[in-house]
Write a protein that holds these residues in place. Sequence first.
Motif, PDB file in Angstrom:
ATOM      1  N   MET A  24      62.572  36.314  -5.914  1.00 43.24           N
ATOM      2  CA  MET A  24      62.002  35.392  -7.141  1.00 43.24           C
ATOM      3  C   MET A  24      60.847  36.168  -7.814  1.00 43.24           C
ATOM      4  O   MET A  24      60.927  36.124  -8.972  1.00 43.24           O
ATOM      5  N   HIS A  53      62.431  38.855 -10.014  1.00 40.21           N
ATOM      6  CA  HIS A  53      62.722  38.385 -11.416  1.00 40.21           C
ATOM      7  C   HIS A  53      61.915  37.699 -12.186  1.00 40.21           C
ATOM      8  O   HIS A  53      62.186  37.742 -13.234  1.00 40.21           O
ATOM      9  N   ARG A  54      61.022  37.014 -11.661  1.00 38.34           N
ATOM     10  CA  ARG A  54      59.794  36.389 -12.605  1.00 38.34           C
ATOM     11  C   ARG A  54      59.426  37.569 -13.354  1.00 38.34           C
ATOM     12  O   ARG A  54      59.276  37.267 -14.520  1.00 38.34           O
ATOM     13  N   TYR A  55      58.950  38.761 -12.809  1.00 44.77           N
ATOM     14  CA  TYR A  55      58.257  39.829 -13.666  1.00 44.77           C
ATOM     15  C   TYR A  55      59.159  40.323 -14.542  1.00 44.77           C
ATOM     16  O   TYR A  55      59.082  40.484 -15.779  1.00 44.77           O
ATOM     17  N   HIS A  86      68.078  32.984 -15.488  1.00 44.45           N
ATOM     18  CA  HIS A  86      67.060  33.534 -14.600  1.00 44.45           C
ATOM     19  C   HIS A  86      65.863  32.811 -14.863  1.00 44.45           C
ATOM     20  O   HIS A  86      64.772  32.517 -14.046  1.00 44.45           O
ATOM     21  N   ASP A  96      63.456  30.561 -12.270  1.00 44.66           N
ATOM     22  CA  ASP A  96      62.293  30.610 -12.171  1.00 44.66           C
ATOM     23  C   ASP A  96      61.332  29.590 -12.611  1.00 44.66           C
ATOM     24  O   ASP A  96      60.450  29.136 -12.092  1.00 44.66           O
ATOM     25  N   ARG A  97      61.885  28.740 -13.444  1.00 40.22           N
ATOM     26  CA  ARG A  97      61.277  27.305 -13.896  1.00 40.22           C
ATOM     27  C   ARG A  97      61.210  26.479 -12.746  1.00 40.22           C
ATOM     28  O   ARG A  97      60.364  25.699 -12.409  1.00 40.22           O
ATOM     29  N   TRP A 100      61.315  27.318  -9.474  1.00 38.84           N
ATOM     30  CA  TRP A 100      60.405  27.741  -8.515  1.00 38.84           C
ATOM     31  C   TRP A 100      58.726  27.321  -8.743  1.00 38.84           C
ATOM     32  O   TRP A 100      58.326  26.874  -7.966  1.00 38.84           O
ATOM     33  N   TRP A 101      58.710  27.414 -10.326  1.00 42.22           N
ATOM     34  CA  TRP A 101      57.433  27.209 -10.833  1.00 42.22           C
ATOM     35  C   TRP A 101      57.327  25.447 -10.386  1.00 42.22           C
ATOM     36  O   TRP A 101      56.157  25.034 -10.020  1.00 42.22           O
ATOM     37  N   VAL A 158      52.245  31.704 -12.883  1.00 47.38           N
ATOM     38  CA  VAL A 158      52.970  31.791 -14.228  1.00 47.38           C
ATOM     39  C   VAL A 158      51.849  32.039 -15.522  1.00 47.38           C
ATOM     40  O   VAL A 158      52.052  32.243 -16.626  1.00 47.38           O
TER      41      VAL A 158
END
Length: 347
Positions: A91, A94-96, A270, A274-275, A277-278, A337
């Motif tokens: 994660m 992929h966030r980056y 993706h 990511d959302r 996860w946040w 983020v």
Amino acid sequence: MVQLLVFSSLLLLVSSVTYGATTDRCKRPLIRKEWRTLSKGEKWEYIKAVKCIQKQPSRLTNIPGAESRFEDYQGVHILAADFIHYVGHFMPWHRYMVATYERELRDLCEYEGAQPYWDWTLDVTTDDSIFSSPVFDPKTGFGGNGPYRKNPDPKPPSPVPGRTGGGCVPNGPFKNLTLNLGPLKNVTKNPHCLTRDISPLLMNRVLTAERVEYARSKKDFAHFDIEVQGGITFDTITYHGGGHLGIGGELGIMADIYASPGDPIFYLHHAQVDRLWWLWQKQNLKKRLRDIAGPDTQFAYPFDFKGPKPYKNITLEYPLKMGGLVEDVQISDVMDVKSGVLCYDYR
């Protein structure tokens, strides 16, 4: 149980600016929005930016088949795929990646918006509701499914029940898109079309609000991550794999563990991962900004589906290696983020 190919994540590009350099906490974050909430004009501005980056020249010499900056991302992802899935840094990496892609859409293509996401939980009720999703709209979306094509492999390694397509996407802004990389690990020039092979059966099974809430109920990152990445059989796929294989089926680009960033929908999927996860992090932000876990080696515990493998547990200091697309950073740089090298939020 049949092993299923899982997509992979895309790679970040290196801009002329030093995006990898740590910055102070951002004061004006970009606001990422769900695709269907964008105006028609906002949708077209994003699509125009994607088509623009598909025309920008490649910058990476280690991907000989890449002809565009868009394919640099795909190529780096192809080369990195065996090191960024079923690992603890899945994660963060992929966030980056998505954040860097977002940055280059703005820097190279004068895009003024943020990276949209696709909340597929809003579409998974019936087969018709999936095919009528705004994401697949041929005029204000990314085009729809490919026509049905029989899999030429009578015993595919990863059969996907309920697949409905497999051919070239026939409509929408990317109907004439030529991809030069893939399938799988190929990074030499191999022109082919964008394919989709949507499986409403799979999407309705795993992309549900109930599946998301179950993952978000986990109390630590280690267990949350297991629920996000899931397993490698049809019965153990969860929402990350479900998005890829639900769109890609057996013959679609999104199902390719290596080359999946060739489908522009990759980035919306993706961004959604990511959302989520946040949202999970924000449930206990102080603690979860430092909560990371998992192996540094693919398919090591707890993803040791193929047997035991030696590994080390990752830490916040673990490096995210981006293959020359952008400056490498540590996991600690992308946990928030709105801090470190990132500056965005979700609505």
